[in-house]
Design an enzyme around this catalytic site. Structure first.
Site, PDB file in Angstrom:
ATOM      1  N   GLY A 138       0.419  -0.629   0.417  1.00 30.42           N
ATOM      2  CA  GLY A 138       0.319   0.042   0.064  1.00 30.42           C
ATOM      3  C   GLY A 138       0.971   1.310  -0.212  1.00 30.42           C
ATOM      4  O   GLY A 138       2.022   1.205   0.759  1.00 30.42           O
ATOM      5  N   THR A 174       3.037  -0.972   8.675  1.00 33.85           N
ATOM      6  CA  THR A 174       4.174  -0.970   9.799  1.00 33.85           C
ATOM      7  C   THR A 174       2.925  -0.613  11.425  1.00 33.85           C
ATOM      8  O   THR A 174       3.096  -2.353  12.246  1.00 33.85           O
ATOM      9  CB  THR A 174       4.991  -0.391  10.251  1.00 33.85           C
ATOM     10  OG1 THR A 174       5.920   0.477   9.122  1.00 33.85           O
ATOM     11  CG2 THR A 174       6.680  -0.222  10.893  1.00 33.85           C
ATOM     12  N   HIS A 186      -6.589  36.230  -9.608  1.00 35.81           N
ATOM     13  CA  HIS A 186      -5.710  34.954 -10.088  1.00 35.81           C
ATOM     14  C   HIS A 186      -6.619  34.089  -9.820  1.00 35.81           C
ATOM     15  O   HIS A 186      -7.434  33.094 -10.362  1.00 35.81           O
ATOM     16  CB  HIS A 186      -5.025  34.455 -10.756  1.00 35.81           C
ATOM     17  CG  HIS A 186      -4.382  33.831 -10.253  1.00 35.81           C
ATOM     18  ND1 HIS A 186      -3.399  33.300 -11.652  1.00 35.81           N
ATOM     19  CD2 HIS A 186      -3.980  32.525 -10.671  1.00 35.81           C
ATOM     20  CE1 HIS A 186      -2.634  32.044 -11.329  1.00 35.81           C
ATOM     21  NE2 HIS A 186      -3.651  31.598 -10.593  1.00 35.81           N
ATOM     22  N   GLU A 187      -6.704  33.993  -8.897  1.00 37.35           N
ATOM     23  CA  GLU A 187      -7.846  33.044  -7.203  1.00 37.35           C
ATOM     24  C   GLU A 187      -9.456  32.735  -7.854  1.00 37.35           C
ATOM     25  O   GLU A 187     -10.132  31.754  -7.582  1.00 37.35           O
ATOM     26  CB  GLU A 187      -7.174  33.382  -6.032  1.00 37.35           C
ATOM     27  CG  GLU A 187      -5.858  33.420  -5.570  1.00 37.35           C
ATOM     28  CD  GLU A 187      -5.160  32.054  -6.242  1.00 37.35           C
ATOM     29  OE1 GLU A 187      -6.214  30.941  -5.988  1.00 37.35           O
ATOM     30  OE2 GLU A 187      -4.168  32.069  -6.358  1.00 37.35           O
TER      31      GLU A 187
END
Ligand code: ADP
Ligand code: MG
Ligand code: ZN
Length: 615
Positions: free
Chosen positions: A204, A211, A426-427
């Protein structure tokens, strides 16, 4: 499969041989200097001159040399002991008598010379050895034990992790529960003649809890748990890795039933025979040893080898064949429910205010791994601590999500008014194009607070649900949204800036995927055409030679198609913005004032509260 094991000295012996050689050299040097230092060696004619000049006070004639003392007549010169090689000289005795030298023949005292040249230095060396041995005991031990595996033996519940600490990967847990059962009740399986699997591979992406799962198994099964990382096998000496593998399995078999866990298996399990060089030789030997050991124990010996990797595609095929790691357990990035469960696990025992809605946080974090989510919770707790608050609020959590996605806020980065205006338009360009595209993800947040290393502002769009498939129209709308920022700059300022680089990079990559991988261009057709890094140079990034699996002709057509897709999307973005120029102005002005707008505020400004209906 058979492997050759070249004959090599055990490293322990190599160390000892080195010591013996060093000791002999020192001994030789000692004896040489002992006999040379105090005594001046002169040649025979010189000796005769001293005799003639009556300077030799006494001497001893040995079988092959003459030693003695000279006291020069000239009192300024100091007396010295001499030694010279004896030459056949029948008159010597006469001459010595004439010169009045006290002389005699000497047979060297065996005991004396034996003591001085052997016992004393050996005694000294032994003393030094034992002194150093005591001083660097641990270090010496480490050198002598270089071939021993460094697997740590973790017993039963010492990991402190159980299945309850792992959330969101229920299938994987179920399958591993079975492994625990194999170890606890082997009789039940043996009675039916079933073979218990020897190897289980956890596969994965990074941070999804592989772990953690392995540790949980150790906590659940009441058996010893040996854990070692793949890179622990690789050492500078060739042959050490293989010795460690052998040692690890020896320990395992001695403690059966038990679990051996090899983390990051790809460090040694990489496909053989692709790379060149000496490092490779060592790794291949280690891998061969691992293959041999996995074949070497009985299926029902009660030893189960667990391994984890996030790159199963580079593993050697021999590792994956039946009888080795034939069982693969997929540990994938969590879905919505999984993310909520993971958030619950990590907020356990942490004070939260009553407004906290973990479901909404889970919904805002598609694609996050378990490790990312753990990080979000931790960041939120740190933010709350910074405010000296008693509990973590929903706002802390939301801020933490943004921090993990886009990096920390950098309010200190000062932009001029003109630059800020440009960033705002722009945003808003991104946000507006997304809002008026039918298949785009809803806008979640717009901000012109600089974040992270590069971003001067950003628009966050989040899907309403987990996406496993994307349709062509969704991808096209995503392209338009990505180009919306640049389109707004061009519409408003009549000139573009460098600020759209990242947008262009992402849009181009996406368009290339659509053409080459998803077969979404009529002109190029359905052929899957990927650019892979060359096999020999893979590994690092940067100076990679890419290998095309298509002809030059197709590659050129692909480039044209990518360009066409981008041009179409850009045209659409510009059209949306020029048709809604007034809204662009309103939202940008508001954004400049407030610096951040959340999704709801944005939709209200557009005159459509909440929903995602489309014009
Ligand atoms: P990897 O898959 O890369 O081995 P780890 O198991 O090391 O990932 O996960 C790192 C950390 O992320 C864990 O210690 C844990 O805190 C968190 N984590 C990852 N996945 C999960 C999960 N499914 N449930 C709970 N915590 C998780
Ligand atoms: Mg790991
Ligand atoms: Zn942009």
């Amino acid at each position: 499969m058979k492997t050759k094991r070249p004959v090599r000295l055990d490293p322990r012996w190599r160390v000892n041989i080195f010591y013996v050689v060093l000791m002999l050299a020192l001994l030789w040097a000692w004896q040489e200097s002992f006999s040379r230092l105090a005594v001046r060696t002169i040649n025979y004619s010189e000796f005769k001159q001293h005799v003639a000049a009556r300077e030799v006070v006494e001497c001893a004639v040995k079988t092959d040399e003459i030693v003695g003392r000279v006291e020069p007549k000239d009192k300024k010169d100091a007396a010295f002991l001499f030694r010279t090689v004896r030459v056949e000289d029948p008159k010597l005795v006469e001459e010595l008598q004439v010169a009045g030298v006290k002389f005699g023949g000497v047979r060297p005292s065996f005991l004396e010379s034996f003591f001085v040249s052997w016992v004393l230095p050996l005694g000294l060396m032994f003393a030094v050895w034992s002194f150093l041995g005591r001083r660097f005991g641990a270090m010496g031990e480490a050198v002598l034990n270089i071939g021993k595996s460094r697997a740590r033996l973790i017993r039963e519940k010492q990991t402190g992790v159980t299945f309850a600490d792992v959330a969101g990967c229920d299938e994987a847990k179920l399958e591993l529960q079975e492994v625990v059962d194999f170890l606890k009740n082997p009789k039940r399986y043996q009675a039916l003649g079933a073979k218990i699997p020897k190897g289980v591979l956890l596969v994965g992406p990074p941070g999804t809890g592989k772990t953690l799962l392995a540790k949980a198994i150790a906590g659940e099964a009441d058996v010893p748990f040996f854990s070692i990382s793949g890179s622990d096998f690789v050492e500078m000496f060739v042959g050490v890795g293989a010795a460690r593998v052998r040692d690890l399995f020896q320990q395992g078999k001695a403690h059966a039933p038990c679990i051996i866990f090899i983390d990051e298996l790809d460090a040694i399990g990489r496909q053989r025979g692709v790379h060149l060089g000496a490092v490779n030789d060592e790794r291949e030997q280690t891998l061969n040893q691992l293959l041999v050991e996995m074949d070497g124990f009985e299926p029902n010996a009660g030893v189960i080898v667990l391994a984890a990797t996030n790159r199963p595609e580079i593993l050697d095929r021999a590792l994956l064949r039946p009888g080795r790691f034939d069982r693969q357990v997929i540990v994938d990035a969590p879905d919505l429910d999984g993310r909520e469960a993971i958030l619950k696990v990590h907020t356990r025992g942490k004070p939260l205010t009553s407004d906290v809605d973990l479901r909404r946080i889970a919904a805002a974090t598609p694609g996050f791994s378990g490790a990312d989510l753990a990080n979000v919770i931790n960041e939120a707790a740190l933010l709350a601590a910074r405010r000296a608050a008693k509990a973590v609020t929903q706002r802390d959590l939301e801020e933490a999500v943004e921090k993990v996605v886009a990096g920390p806020q950098r309010r200190s980065r000062r932009l001029s008014e003109e630059q800020k205006r440009r960033v705002a338009y722009h945003e808003v360009g991104h946000a507006l194009v997304a809002a008026y595209s039918e298949h785009a993800d809803p806008v979640h947040k717009i901000s012109i607070v600089p974040r992270g290393r590069a971003a001067l502002g950003y628009t966050l769009q989040l899907p309403t649900e987990d996406q496993f498939l994307l349709t062509q129209s969704e991808l096209n709308d995503r392209l338009a949204g990505l180009l919306g920022g640049r389109a707004a700059e061009e519409t408003v300022f009549g000139e573009v800036s460098s600020g759209a680089e990242n947008d262009l990079e992402r849009a181009t990559a996406l368009a290339r995927q659509m053409v080459g991988l998803f077969g979404m261009s009529e002109k190029v057709g359905l052929a899957h055409c990927a650019q892979k890094p060359g096999a020999f140079l893979s590994g690092g990034d940067g100076l990679l030679q890419t290998q095309r699996d298509c002809s030059e002709q197709t590659a050129r057509e692909m480039d044209e198609e990518v360009k066409r897709l981008l041009d179409d999307a850009y045209r659409r973005a510009k059209q949306i913005l020029s048709e809604r120029r007034d809204q662009l102005e309103t939202v940008a002005r508001e954004l400049l004032q407030r610096e951040t707008l959340d999704g709801d505020a944005f939709r209200q400004l557009l005159g459509r509260g909440g929903g995602h209906d489309v014009a």
